[in-house]
Design a protein around this motif. Structure first.
Motif, PDB file in Angstrom:
ATOM      1  N   CYS A   3       0.843  -1.198   0.000  1.00 38.94           N
ATOM      2  CA  CYS A   3       0.000   0.000   0.000  1.00 38.94           C
ATOM      3  C   CYS A   3       0.880   1.251   0.000  1.00 38.94           C
ATOM      4  O   CYS A   3       1.720   1.442   0.886  1.00 38.94           O
ATOM      5  N   ARG A   4       0.652   2.115  -0.980  1.00 35.47           N
ATOM      6  CA  ARG A   4       1.477   3.323  -1.146  1.00 35.47           C
ATOM      7  C   ARG A   4       1.397   4.215   0.091  1.00 35.47           C
ATOM      8  O   ARG A   4       2.382   4.780   0.539  1.00 35.47           O
ATOM      9  N   PHE A   5       0.179   4.333   0.653  1.00 34.75           N
ATOM     10  CA  PHE A   5       0.004   5.224   1.810  1.00 34.75           C
ATOM     11  C   PHE A   5       0.724   4.678   3.045  1.00 34.75           C
ATOM     12  O   PHE A   5       1.246   5.423   3.851  1.00 34.75           O
ATOM     13  N   SER A   6       0.757   3.340   3.154  1.00 33.35           N
ATOM     14  CA  SER A   6       1.489   2.727   4.263  1.00 33.35           C
ATOM     15  C   SER A   6       2.979   3.014   4.115  1.00 33.35           C
ATOM     16  O   SER A   6       3.665   3.332   5.092  1.00 33.35           O
ATOM     17  N   GLN A   7       3.461   2.925   2.881  1.00 33.92           N
ATOM     18  CA  GLN A   7       4.882   3.204   2.635  1.00 33.92           C
ATOM     19  C   GLN A   7       5.220   4.660   2.953  1.00 33.92           C
ATOM     20  O   GLN A   7       6.289   4.951   3.485  1.00 33.92           O
ATOM     21  N   ILE A  49      -9.559  -4.478  11.087  1.00 31.82           N
ATOM     22  CA  ILE A  49      -8.809  -3.521  10.269  1.00 31.82           C
ATOM     23  C   ILE A  49      -9.140  -3.816   8.810  1.00 31.82           C
ATOM     24  O   ILE A  49      -8.914  -4.926   8.331  1.00 31.82           O
ATOM     25  N   SER A  50      -9.682  -2.823   8.112  1.00 31.88           N
ATOM     26  CA  SER A  50     -10.085  -3.091   6.724  1.00 31.88           C
ATOM     27  C   SER A  50      -9.506  -2.069   5.753  1.00 31.88           C
ATOM     28  O   SER A  50      -9.725  -2.140   4.566  1.00 31.88           O
ATOM     29  N   LYS A  51      -8.785  -1.063   6.281  1.00 30.95           N
ATOM     30  CA  LYS A  51      -8.163  -0.085   5.376  1.00 30.95           C
ATOM     31  C   LYS A  51      -6.778   0.235   5.916  1.00 30.95           C
ATOM     32  O   LYS A  51      -6.546   0.145   7.128  1.00 30.95           O
ATOM     33  N   TYR A  52      -5.892   0.620   4.993  1.00 28.10           N
ATOM     34  CA  TYR A  52      -4.496   0.790   5.389  1.00 28.10           C
ATOM     35  C   TYR A  52      -3.961   2.143   4.936  1.00 28.10           C
ATOM     36  O   TYR A  52      -4.345   2.617   3.889  1.00 28.10           O
ATOM     37  N   PRO A  53      -3.073   2.765   5.717  1.00 31.33           N
ATOM     38  CA  PRO A  53      -2.672   2.362   7.067  1.00 31.33           C
ATOM     39  C   PRO A  53      -3.715   2.800   8.102  1.00 31.33           C
ATOM     40  O   PRO A  53      -4.390   3.797   7.904  1.00 31.33           O
ATOM     41  N   THR A  54      -3.851   2.037   9.165  1.00 33.12           N
ATOM     42  CA  THR A  54      -4.747   2.383  10.275  1.00 33.12           C
ATOM     43  C   THR A  54      -3.899   2.522  11.536  1.00 33.12           C
ATOM     44  O   THR A  54      -3.043   1.682  11.788  1.00 33.12           O
ATOM     45  N   LEU A  55      -4.142   3.590  12.298  1.00 34.01           N
ATOM     46  CA  LEU A  55      -3.402   3.793  13.552  1.00 34.01           C
ATOM     47  C   LEU A  55      -4.370   3.625  14.719  1.00 34.01           C
ATOM     48  O   LEU A  55      -5.330   4.384  14.851  1.00 34.01           O
TER      49      LEU A  55
END
Length: 351
Positions: A3-7, A49-55
Motif C-alpha cells: 500500500c502506497r500510503f502505508s509506505q 482492520i479493513s483499510k491501510y494504514p490504520t493507527l
C-alpha cells in the motif's frame, strides 16, 4: 506493505516514535508497533482492520474505540501521544468547584483519602480510557473528607442541573467492575450518528439500529430510548443503538425509499443491507423491537430480504387465532442493497 500510503507513513511513524522515545525514555510508557496485515491477517481480522494504514491506540491491552485520525505528520502524531499521556483527571482544590461544574456534560468524581492508593490507580486507568466520554475529577485528603463518610467514593453526575447523583457501590480496586459501571454512565445507550462520527461508529463492528427523526422531534427519540432500554438492554454488546437527523440523512433515507416526511423511521443497517422496521407506532407493542433485532441475528431479515417472507411457523402451544391477527407478509420491507460498506455514509459527498 504494497500500500502506497502505508509506505509513505512508515518513515513518519518511525520518526514520531523516536521523538516520543526521547521524551518518555521508560520503555513501558509508550510503545510504537507495526503490524504487516498481509502476514498477520488474523490480527487484522481480530481488530477489524479493513483499510491501510490504520493507527490504533491500546491502553492496558485494550483497544480504544477511536482510532487516530489526525494529520499524518511527525508533529501531529507526537502531539497526539503527549495529549494521551496528559492526566485526564482534574484535581479539585475546593468542594465549591463541584457546584459550578458544567452540567451539560457527564461528570465522574472520585473522592479519595490519598492519591498513592490502589483505589485511585484503578480510577486513573478507567479515566484514561473513557476521558473522551466523561469529565473526570478527583479530590483528596482533607478536601474530600466530607464526601468519604464510608471510605473512598466515586459518584456520577448525569447531565441536567437537577439530575440526582449516582454512587458506585462495587469494589474500587476491581477494574472490570468500575470500568463497566463508568462506561454504562458515560456512553449513552442511544447515541447520535452524524457524518462526522459515522465511520468511527462503523469501526466498532456492530450493526446499527437507528431511529431517523426530525431534530426537534424529541418525543419520538424519548420513546425510542425507553423501548431500547426496556426491550434491548441485553443486546447492548451485539448492536449499536443510534439516532439520526432525518434532514441531514435525507440521501441515505432515499435508499430505503423514505423521505423526511416519513420520519420517524426505524431501520437496521447491517453494512450489507438496510432493513426497515414495520411502523414506528409498533414500537409500543411489547417485544416487537426486540424481535426485529433477533431476526437480524438469526439471519431471518437477510433471508427474507433475498427470498421473500418465511412461511409462518406455528409455535408449539400457540393458539391459531393469534396468527390470524398478524399480517401474512413480512413486517420488514425489502430495501435496495448497498454496494458500499458504509451504507449510511455512501451519499456523504453529495451533501
Amino acid at each position: 506493505d504494497r500500500c502506497r500510503f502505508s509506505q509513505m507513513l512508515h518513515p513518519i511513524f518511525e520518526e514520531a516514535s523516536n521523538v516520543i522515545k526521547e521524551e518518555y525514555p521508560d520503555k513501558n510508557q509508550v510503545v510504537f508497533a507495526r503490524v504487516d496485515c498481509d502476514q498477520h491477517s488474523d490480527i487484522a481480522q481480530r481488530y477489524r482492520i479493513s483499510k491501510y494504514p490504520t493507527l490504533k491506540l491500546f491502553r492496558n491491552g485494550m483497544m480504544m474505540k477511536r482510532e487516530y485520525r489526525g494529520q499524518r505528520s511527525v508533529t501531529a502524531i507526537a502531539d497526539y501521544i503527549r495529549q494521551q499521556k496528559s492526566n485526564p483527571i482534574r484535581e479539585v482544590q475546593d468542594l465549591e468547584e463541584i457546584s459550578s461544574l458544567d452540567r451539560s456534560r457527564r461528570n465522574i468524581i472520585g473522592y479519595f483519602e490519598q492519591k498513592d492508593s490502589d483505589n485511585y490507580r484503578t480510577f486513573e486507568r478507567v479515566a484514561n480510557i473513557l476521558h473522551d466520554d466523561c469529565v473526570f475529577l478527583s479530590a483528596f485528603g482533607a478536601i474530600s473528607k466530607a464526601e468519604r463518610f464510608s471510605g473512598d467514593n466515586v459518584i456520577y453526575k448525569p447531565p441536567g442541573e437537577s439530575a440526582p447523583d449516582m454512587v458506585y457501590l462495587g469494589s474500587l480496586t476491581n477494574f472490570d467492575l468500575i470500568y463497566a459501571w463508568t462506561q454504562d454512565k458515560c456512553v449513552p445507550l442511544v447515541r447520535e450518528i452524524t457524518f462526522e462520527n459515522g465511520e468511527e461508529l462503523t469501526e466498532e463492528g456492530l450493526p446499527f439500529l437507528i431511529l431517523f427523526h426530525m431534530k426537534d422531534d424529541l418525543e419520538s427519540l424519548e420513546k425510542f430510548q425507553q423501548e431500547v432500554a426496556r426491550q434491548l438492554i441485553g443486546e447492548k454488546g451485539t448492536i449499536n443503538f443510534l439516532h439520526a437527523d432525518c434532514d441531514k440523512f435525507r440521501h441515505p433515507l432515499l435508499h430505503i425509499q423514505k423521505t423526511p416526511a416519513d420520519c420517524p423511521v426505524i431501520a437496521i443497517d447491517s453494512f450489507r443491507h438496510m432493513y426497515v422496521f414495520s411502523d414506528f407506532s409498533d414500537l409500543s407493542i411489547p417485544g416487537k423491537l426486540k424481535q426485529f433485532v433477533l431476526d437480524l441475528h438469526s439471519g431471518k431479515l437477510h433471508r427474507e430480504f433475498h427470498h421473500g417472507p418465511d412461511p409462518t411457523d406455528v409455535a408449539p402451544g400457540q393458539p391459531i387465532q393469534d396468527l390470524a391477527s398478524s399480517p401474512p407478509e413480512s413486517s420488514f420491507q425489502k430495501l435496495a442493497p448497498s454496494e458500499h460498506r458504509y451504507t449510511l455514509l455512501r451519499e456523504k459527498d453529495e451533501l
